[in-house]
Design a protein around this motif. Structure first.
Motif, PDB file in Angstrom:
ATOM      1  N   PHE A 180       0.819  -1.211   0.000  1.00  0.00           N
ATOM      2  CA  PHE A 180       0.000   0.000   0.000  1.00  0.00           C
ATOM      3  C   PHE A 180       0.856   1.265   0.000  1.00  0.00           C
ATOM      4  O   PHE A 180       0.318   2.373   0.050  1.00  0.00           O
ATOM      5  CB  PHE A 180      -0.978  -0.012   1.185  1.00  0.00           C
ATOM      6  CG  PHE A 180      -2.154  -0.917   0.930  1.00  0.00           C
ATOM      7  CD1 PHE A 180      -3.335  -0.427   0.400  1.00  0.00           C
ATOM      8  CD2 PHE A 180      -2.053  -2.282   1.175  1.00  0.00           C
ATOM      9  CE1 PHE A 180      -4.396  -1.268   0.122  1.00  0.00           C
ATOM     10  CE2 PHE A 180      -3.117  -3.128   0.912  1.00  0.00           C
ATOM     11  CZ  PHE A 180      -4.297  -2.621   0.381  1.00  0.00           C
ATOM     12  N   HIS A 181       2.195   1.103  -0.074  1.00  0.00           N
ATOM     13  CA  HIS A 181       3.054   2.285  -0.225  1.00  0.00           C
ATOM     14  C   HIS A 181       2.657   3.000  -1.516  1.00  0.00           C
ATOM     15  O   HIS A 181       2.392   2.339  -2.528  1.00  0.00           O
ATOM     16  CB  HIS A 181       4.526   1.839  -0.280  1.00  0.00           C
ATOM     17  CG  HIS A 181       5.470   2.992  -0.107  1.00  0.00           C
ATOM     18  ND1 HIS A 181       5.637   3.969  -1.062  1.00  0.00           N
ATOM     19  CD2 HIS A 181       6.275   3.330   0.935  1.00  0.00           C
ATOM     20  CE1 HIS A 181       6.505   4.858  -0.633  1.00  0.00           C
ATOM     21  NE2 HIS A 181       6.905   4.492   0.589  1.00  0.00           N
ATOM     22  N   ARG A 182       2.636   4.343  -1.432  1.00  0.00           N
ATOM     23  CA  ARG A 182       2.148   5.098  -2.594  1.00  0.00           C
ATOM     24  C   ARG A 182       2.896   4.750  -3.872  1.00  0.00           C
ATOM     25  O   ARG A 182       2.321   4.726  -4.959  1.00  0.00           O
ATOM     26  CB  ARG A 182       2.271   6.606  -2.316  1.00  0.00           C
ATOM     27  CG  ARG A 182       1.221   7.111  -1.360  1.00  0.00           C
ATOM     28  CD  ARG A 182       0.779   8.524  -1.778  1.00  0.00           C
ATOM     29  NE  ARG A 182      -0.006   9.163  -0.732  1.00  0.00           N
ATOM     30  CZ  ARG A 182      -1.306   8.948  -0.553  1.00  0.00           C
ATOM     31  NH1 ARG A 182      -1.964   8.099  -1.308  1.00  0.00           N
ATOM     32  NH2 ARG A 182      -1.946   9.583   0.408  1.00  0.00           N
ATOM     33  N   ARG A 183       4.208   4.461  -3.705  1.00  0.00           N
ATOM     34  CA  ARG A 183       5.011   4.127  -4.898  1.00  0.00           C
ATOM     35  C   ARG A 183       4.525   2.838  -5.570  1.00  0.00           C
ATOM     36  O   ARG A 183       4.831   2.595  -6.730  1.00  0.00           O
ATOM     37  CB  ARG A 183       6.478   3.921  -4.478  1.00  0.00           C
ATOM     38  CG  ARG A 183       7.338   5.151  -4.557  1.00  0.00           C
ATOM     39  CD  ARG A 183       8.808   4.759  -4.644  1.00  0.00           C
ATOM     40  NE  ARG A 183       9.190   3.826  -3.585  1.00  0.00           N
ATOM     41  CZ  ARG A 183       9.677   4.171  -2.400  1.00  0.00           C
ATOM     42  NH1 ARG A 183       9.851   5.433  -2.105  1.00  0.00           N
ATOM     43  NH2 ARG A 183      10.007   3.259  -1.504  1.00  0.00           N
ATOM     44  N   ARG A 184       3.796   2.000  -4.835  1.00  0.00           N
ATOM     45  CA  ARG A 184       3.417   0.681  -5.378  1.00  0.00           C
ATOM     46  C   ARG A 184       1.940   0.611  -5.801  1.00  0.00           C
ATOM     47  O   ARG A 184       1.403  -0.477  -6.000  1.00  0.00           O
ATOM     48  CB  ARG A 184       3.737  -0.409  -4.340  1.00  0.00           C
ATOM     49  CG  ARG A 184       5.222  -0.463  -4.008  1.00  0.00           C
ATOM     50  CD  ARG A 184       5.542  -1.569  -3.036  1.00  0.00           C
ATOM     51  NE  ARG A 184       5.383  -2.899  -3.594  1.00  0.00           N
ATOM     52  CZ  ARG A 184       5.490  -4.023  -2.874  1.00  0.00           C
ATOM     53  NH1 ARG A 184       5.769  -3.955  -1.590  1.00  0.00           N
ATOM     54  NH2 ARG A 184       5.331  -5.188  -3.442  1.00  0.00           N
ATOM     55  N   THR A 185       1.334   1.814  -5.923  1.00  0.00           N
ATOM     56  CA  THR A 185      -0.100   1.827  -6.252  1.00  0.00           C
ATOM     57  C   THR A 185      -0.395   1.051  -7.536  1.00  0.00           C
ATOM     58  O   THR A 185      -1.296   0.218  -7.593  1.00  0.00           O
ATOM     59  CB  THR A 185      -0.600   3.285  -6.399  1.00  0.00           C
ATOM     60  OG1 THR A 185      -0.273   3.957  -5.197  1.00  0.00           O
ATOM     61  CG2 THR A 185      -2.093   3.344  -6.628  1.00  0.00           C
ATOM     62  N   LYS A 186       0.410   1.337  -8.567  1.00  0.00           N
ATOM     63  CA  LYS A 186       0.176   0.695  -9.866  1.00  0.00           C
ATOM     64  C   LYS A 186       0.293  -0.833  -9.728  1.00  0.00           C
ATOM     65  O   LYS A 186      -0.556  -1.582 -10.224  1.00  0.00           O
ATOM     66  CB  LYS A 186       1.215   1.228 -10.867  1.00  0.00           C
ATOM     67  CG  LYS A 186       0.969   0.840 -12.275  1.00  0.00           C
ATOM     68  CD  LYS A 186       0.109   1.876 -12.999  1.00  0.00           C
ATOM     69  CE  LYS A 186      -0.601   1.228 -14.156  1.00  0.00           C
ATOM     70  NZ  LYS A 186      -1.951   1.671 -14.351  1.00  0.00           N
ATOM     71  N   GLU A 187       1.366  -1.252  -9.042  1.00  0.00           N
ATOM     72  CA  GLU A 187       1.591  -2.691  -8.845  1.00  0.00           C
ATOM     73  C   GLU A 187       0.389  -3.328  -8.137  1.00  0.00           C
ATOM     74  O   GLU A 187      -0.079  -4.408  -8.507  1.00  0.00           O
ATOM     75  CB  GLU A 187       2.862  -2.872  -7.982  1.00  0.00           C
ATOM     76  CG  GLU A 187       3.244  -4.296  -7.732  1.00  0.00           C
ATOM     77  CD  GLU A 187       4.353  -4.433  -6.681  1.00  0.00           C
ATOM     78  OE1 GLU A 187       4.540  -5.542  -6.207  1.00  0.00           O
ATOM     79  OE2 GLU A 187       5.004  -3.407  -6.314  1.00  0.00           O
ATOM     80  N   ARG A 188      -0.121  -2.606  -7.131  1.00  0.00           N
ATOM     81  CA  ARG A 188      -1.261  -3.143  -6.375  1.00  0.00           C
ATOM     82  C   ARG A 188      -2.508  -3.239  -7.259  1.00  0.00           C
ATOM     83  O   ARG A 188      -3.220  -4.235  -7.247  1.00  0.00           O
ATOM     84  CB  ARG A 188      -1.529  -2.249  -5.149  1.00  0.00           C
ATOM     85  CG  ARG A 188      -2.686  -2.716  -4.294  1.00  0.00           C
ATOM     86  CD  ARG A 188      -2.656  -2.059  -2.932  1.00  0.00           C
ATOM     87  NE  ARG A 188      -2.616  -0.612  -2.995  1.00  0.00           N
ATOM     88  CZ  ARG A 188      -3.680   0.155  -3.208  1.00  0.00           C
ATOM     89  NH1 ARG A 188      -4.863  -0.386  -3.359  1.00  0.00           N
ATOM     90  NH2 ARG A 188      -3.570   1.470  -3.255  1.00  0.00           N
ATOM     91  N   GLN A 189      -2.698  -2.199  -8.074  1.00  0.00           N
ATOM     92  CA  GLN A 189      -3.889  -2.224  -8.929  1.00  0.00           C
ATOM     93  C   GLN A 189      -3.810  -3.331  -9.991  1.00  0.00           C
ATOM     94  O   GLN A 189      -4.829  -3.809 -10.474  1.00  0.00           O
ATOM     95  CB  GLN A 189      -4.075  -0.859  -9.609  1.00  0.00           C
ATOM     96  CG  GLN A 189      -4.552   0.189  -8.632  1.00  0.00           C
ATOM     97  CD  GLN A 189      -4.448   1.608  -9.163  1.00  0.00           C
ATOM     98  OE1 GLN A 189      -3.766   1.846 -10.173  1.00  0.00           O
ATOM     99  NE2 GLN A 189      -5.098   2.542  -8.504  1.00  0.00           N
ATOM    100  N   MET A 190      -2.568  -3.695 -10.346  1.00  0.00           N
ATOM    101  CA  MET A 190      -2.396  -4.727 -11.383  1.00  0.00           C
ATOM    102  C   MET A 190      -2.463  -6.150 -10.808  1.00  0.00           C
ATOM    103  O   MET A 190      -2.419  -7.129 -11.557  1.00  0.00           O
ATOM    104  CB  MET A 190      -1.039  -4.545 -12.097  1.00  0.00           C
ATOM    105  CG  MET A 190      -0.947  -3.298 -12.960  1.00  0.00           C
ATOM    106  SD  MET A 190      -2.248  -3.212 -14.170  1.00  0.00           S
ATOM    107  CE  MET A 190      -1.740  -4.519 -15.282  1.00  0.00           C
TER     108      MET A 190
END
Ligand code: SAM
Length: 376
Positions: free
Chosen positions: A272-282
Motif C-alpha cells: 500500500f506504499h504510494r510508490r506501489r499503487t500501480k503494482e497493487r492495482q495490477m
C-alpha cells in the motif's frame, strides 16, 4: 501543522494507515457486521501452527506439545469424522432408519447424515501424513523455536495453520506430479512434501531472493534423497505453459496478493506504499494470468487450488470467475469448482472458516482464501 509553502514534500502517510483505510472502506461492505472483529484480529498478534517435520527424528515432539495443551488439528478433525461415522452406524443399526429419514432426534440425525455424506472424501482428503499442532481457541501461548535433530533437520515449521488448508484441499495422491507455481519461501512446498505422496514436485518462484529462502527451508527440513525429487526453478509463472504444459496431477497457485495482515501491521515491503499503487492495482491481472498458467499446467482430470491471504473479493472470487470464462472461451477448457464446504464442518473448531478463513481474536489465523478447480 506544516507550512505548505516551505514543505518540500507532503507529510508521508504510513502505508499501514493507507491499507487500513482501504480495508475499512471495502471490507466493511463485503463482510458487514463481521468486519470489526476481523479488523481487531488483523491488528493483533497472529497465531501460529507447528507443522511437524516427518523427515526429522522428532518422535518426542508430539508428546512435548500435548503436555503444553496443543493438539494436531488435522488428526482431531479426522477423529471427529470417525465418531460421526460410528454414531451414524450405531443410529442406523438401532433404529433401522434410512439416512435422512429424520426419525428419532431429527436435528441431531440430520446433522449426522449431512456429516456422513461428506465423510468419505473428507477422510481420504485428510488421511495424509500432515500433522500441525495449534493451541486451543483463546490460548495465545507461543511455540518455542524449532530445534534440529541429530542430523540437523529441524523438528517443526511455524506457519499460519490456515496456510495448510489449500494444501489439504489439493488432496495429493501417491505418485502425483505436483506443481507449486508460486512457492517461495516454501511453507506450502514443505507441507506438500510432508504428505509423502509427491511422485515429483516442481517448486517455482519468480523471485531469486525468495527462491534462495526456499532452498534454505528445503535444506533445513528435508533429507537429500527427498530433495532430489523436487525441482526448484525461478521462471515467471505466467510462462509456465511454455515450459511444461498439461503434465501435472495437482497444481497449487498461491498467488502474490495484498497480504492483508502484513499490510495492516508492517511498513516494510508494504504494497500500500504510494510508490506501489500501480503494482497493487495490477494484482488481479497478475493473479488471473498465474491461475491461467496453473490451469494449463494441469492435465485433464487434474486439480488446481488457487489461494490468497487476502479478504478481497477482487483478488479471490472475481479472479476465479474470470479464469473459468477465459479457460472456456480461449482454450476450450472446462473446469468444475469443487465443493469445499465440508472443510467448514471439519475445521470449525480451529478456524472461523467459510471459503475464507477469517481472523478472530480467539483463533487468529488467516486471512486465507482457497478454491479448488478440477480440469475436465
Ligand atoms: N506459497 C508460498 C508459501 O507458502 O511459502 C507463498 C507464496 S507468496 C503468497 C507469492 C509468491 O509469488 C511470492 O514468493 C512471489 O515472489 C511469487 N511471484 C510473484 N509473481 C510471480 C510470477 N510472475 N511467477 C511466479 N511467482 C511469482
Amino acid at each position: 501543522r506544516h507550512k505548505e509553502k516551505w514543505a518540500a514534500t507532503a507529510p508521508r502517510i504510513p502505508s499501514t494507515r493507507l491499507a487500513l483505510h482501504h480495508f475499512d472502506t471495502s471490507y466493511s461492505l463485503h463482510l458487514g457486521a463481521l468486519w470489526p472483529s476481523v479488523r481487531a484480529g488483523l491488528l493483533c498478534e497472529q497465531k501460529y501452527g507447528a507443522l511437524l517435520n516427518n523427515f526429522a527424528a522428532a518422535d518426542h515432539v508430539p508428546e512435548e506439545l500435548e503436555l503444553l495443551n496443543a493438539t494436531d488439528f488435522i488428526s482431531e478433525a479426522l477423529q471427529k469424522v470417525q465418531q460421526w461415522q460410528r454414531g451414524t452406524a450405531v443410529g442406523d443399526a438401532a433404529t433401522g432408519c434410512q439416512e435422512g429419514s429424520g426419525e428419532g432426534r431429527p436435528g441431531v440425525q440430520a446433522e449426522m447424515v449431512a456429516q456422513a455424506e461428506m465423510s468419505p472424501p473428507l477422510c481420504t482428503s485428510i488421511s495424509s501424513k500432515i500433522k500441525c499442532y495449534t493451541f486451543p481457541r483463546g490460548d495465545i501461548t507461543r511455540f518455542r523455536p524449532a530445534r534440529p535433530d541429530g542430523l540437523g533437520l529441524l523438528d517443526y515449521y511455524l506457519m499460519d495453520a490456515a496456510s495448510l488448508l489449500p494444501v489439504l484441499a489439493l488432496h495429493v495422491q501417491p505418485d502425483d506430479f505436483v506443481l507449486d507455481l508460486c512457492a517461495a519461501p516454501g511453507g506450502k512446498t514443505l507441507a506438500l512434501l510432508q504428505t509423502g505422496f509427491c511422485g515429483h514436485l516442481a517448486a517455482n518462484d519468480v523471485s531469486i531472493s525468495r527462491t534462495k529462502r526456499l532452498h534454505q527451508i528445503l535444506h533445513s527440513y528435508v533429507p537429500r534423497e527427498v530433495r532430489d525429487t523436487v525441482s526448484v526453478t525461478s521462471y515467471d509463472g505466467r510462462d509456465w505453459d511454455q515450459v511444461k504444459g498439461g503434465t501435472f496431477h495437482k497444481v497449487l497457485v498461491d498467488v502474490p496478493c495484498t497480504t492483508d495482515r502484513h499490510s495492516a501491521m508492517e511498513e516494510d515491503n508494504n504494497i500500500f506504499h504510494r510508490r506501489r499503487t500501480k503494482e497493487r492495482q495490477m494484482l488481479p491481472m497478475l493473479q488471473l494470468q498465474l491461475l491461467m498458467a496453473g490451469i494449463l499446467a494441469a492435465r485433464p482430470g487434474g486439480a488446481v487450488v488457487y489461494s490468497t491471504c487476502s479478504l478481497s473479493p477482487l483478488q479471490n472470487e472475481c479472479v476465479v470467475e474470470r479464469a473459468l470464462d477465459v479457460a472456456r472461451a480461449q482454450f476450450n477448457i472446462t473446469l468444475h469448482p469443487e465443493d469445499l464446504s465440508h472443510f467448514r464442518t471439519l475445521f470449525q473448531d480451529t478456524f472461523r472458516l467459510g471459503e475464507l478463513v477469517l481472523p478472530h481474536l480467539t483463533a487468529n489465523f488467516g486471512p486465507m482464501y482457497f478454491c479448488k478447480l478440477r480440469r475436465v
